[in-house]
Write an enzyme that holds these catalytic residues in place. Structure first.
Site, PDB file in Angstrom:
ATOM      1  N   ALA A 236      36.504  21.141  89.116  1.00  0.00           N
ATOM      2  CA  ALA A 236      37.684  21.927  89.516  1.00  0.00           C
ATOM      3  C   ALA A 236      37.770  23.287  88.822  1.00  0.00           C
ATOM      4  CB  ALA A 236      38.985  21.160  89.287  1.00  0.00           C
ATOM      5  N   ASP A 239      37.959  25.656  91.692  1.00  0.00           N
ATOM      6  CA  ASP A 239      39.229  25.448  92.402  1.00  0.00           C
ATOM      7  C   ASP A 239      40.389  26.065  91.639  1.00  0.00           C
ATOM      8  OD1 ASP A 239      37.850  23.988  94.326  1.00  0.00           O
ATOM      9  OD2 ASP A 239      38.183  22.087  93.276  1.00  0.00           O
TER      10      ASP A 239
END
Length: 285
Positions: A236, A239
């Site tokens: 992540a 992200d």
């Protein structure tokens, strides 16, 4: 739903290794980005699909816990929610295998049913964990509507120029950029030039701990060095960077300011385990 395994190293072809433990963590690139934006104080709605299974319920509850609007996410009987198997090595690097599941049901008809959300949005963020045909459909509509379009081209596939020329901000990593261009992924300056030539307005190439190389529409071609931290898990990282950048852009910041803010978000996320579980709050930033 991310199934995260911690191991000494990522196995090579034919190798069997012993791992330390396994954990379930809500994930998915789009969900990670939506969760992160909401946690940073942004107003965000998620379009997508899950199965009517325990994972789907867990994923939706986790998104709603930080204020993501999940009212239009479709729930399917007899189909599993998307799943990712993630191996994280002792240095925090990862290898990910995605099983799309219900994500494959995000088609053109579903987009048509939710066109009011597309029209109401200021920024549209897409990934490639849904069908490419749907991504193409959305970017063309969003372009005509004058929306800011951010594309995270992962999992990477070769994209047609008529998709790329609709994109305002493309954020590949080195591997993804190599697939998109067919070029040596270490020559990041030429890769960015190639992607700009294909029509992308701004290219932000993620170079891991080295930072972000940006080739921007305003003439800036610059390496934004990474913030040095003790890395625990890079899941992540991209992200959370996209989320921070989008949140900053929605507040009227310049793209350079947005890059810096995104890097600060990501630099905290990589010091913790998991995807959404690693996302920092606005106060921490």
């Amino acid at each position: 739903m991310d199934q995260v395994v911690n191991a000494d190293h990522i196995p090579v072809t034919g190798e069997t290794i012993l791992a330390g433990d396994i954990s379930k963590v809500p994930g998915g690139k789009g969900a990670n980005q939506a969760y992160s934006i909401a946690k940073l104080g942004g107003i965000v709605s998620m379009l997508g699909a899950v199965g009517k299974d325990d994972s789907g319920k867990y994923i939706l509850n986790n998104l709603m816990s930080v204020g993501v609007d999940t009212s239009r996410i479709r729930k399917y009987d007899g189909i599993n929610s998307g799943t990712a198997w993630i191996i994280v090595d002792r240095k925090g690097n990862n290898s990910i295998t995605v099983i799309p599941g219900a994500n494959d049901k995000v088609d053109k008809s579903y987009i048509d049913e939710n066109m009011d959300f597309i029209k109401a949005a200021e920024i549209i963020i897409l990934q490639l964990e849904i069908p490419v045909e749907t991504v193409k459909y959305v970017v063309k509509i969003a372009k005509k509507l004058g929306k800011c379009i951010i594309l995270d081209p992962a999992p990477a596939v070769l994209l047609e120029n008529d998709i790329l020329e609709c994109v305002d901000i493309l954020k590949p990593n080195e591997t993804e950029a190599g697939i998109l261009t067919g070029m040596d992924s270490t020559d990041y300056v030429q890769i960015c030039k190639c992607l700009r030539h294909k029509g992308v307005k701004n290219v932000l190439l993620s170079l891991g701990e080295k930072g972000i190389y940006a080739d921007l529409d305003n003439g800036i071609q610059e390496l934004f060095p990474g913030i040095q931290v003790t890395v625990v898990d890079t899941t992540a990282a991209g992200d959370s960077f996209i989320a921070g950048m989008a949140a900053a852009l929605s507040e009227g910041r310049t793209i350079v300011e947005a890059i810096h803010f995104g890097q600060r978000v990501a630099s905290i996320a990589v010091t913790r385990k998991g995807a959404q579980s690693s996302i920092p709050s606005r106060e921490e930033i």
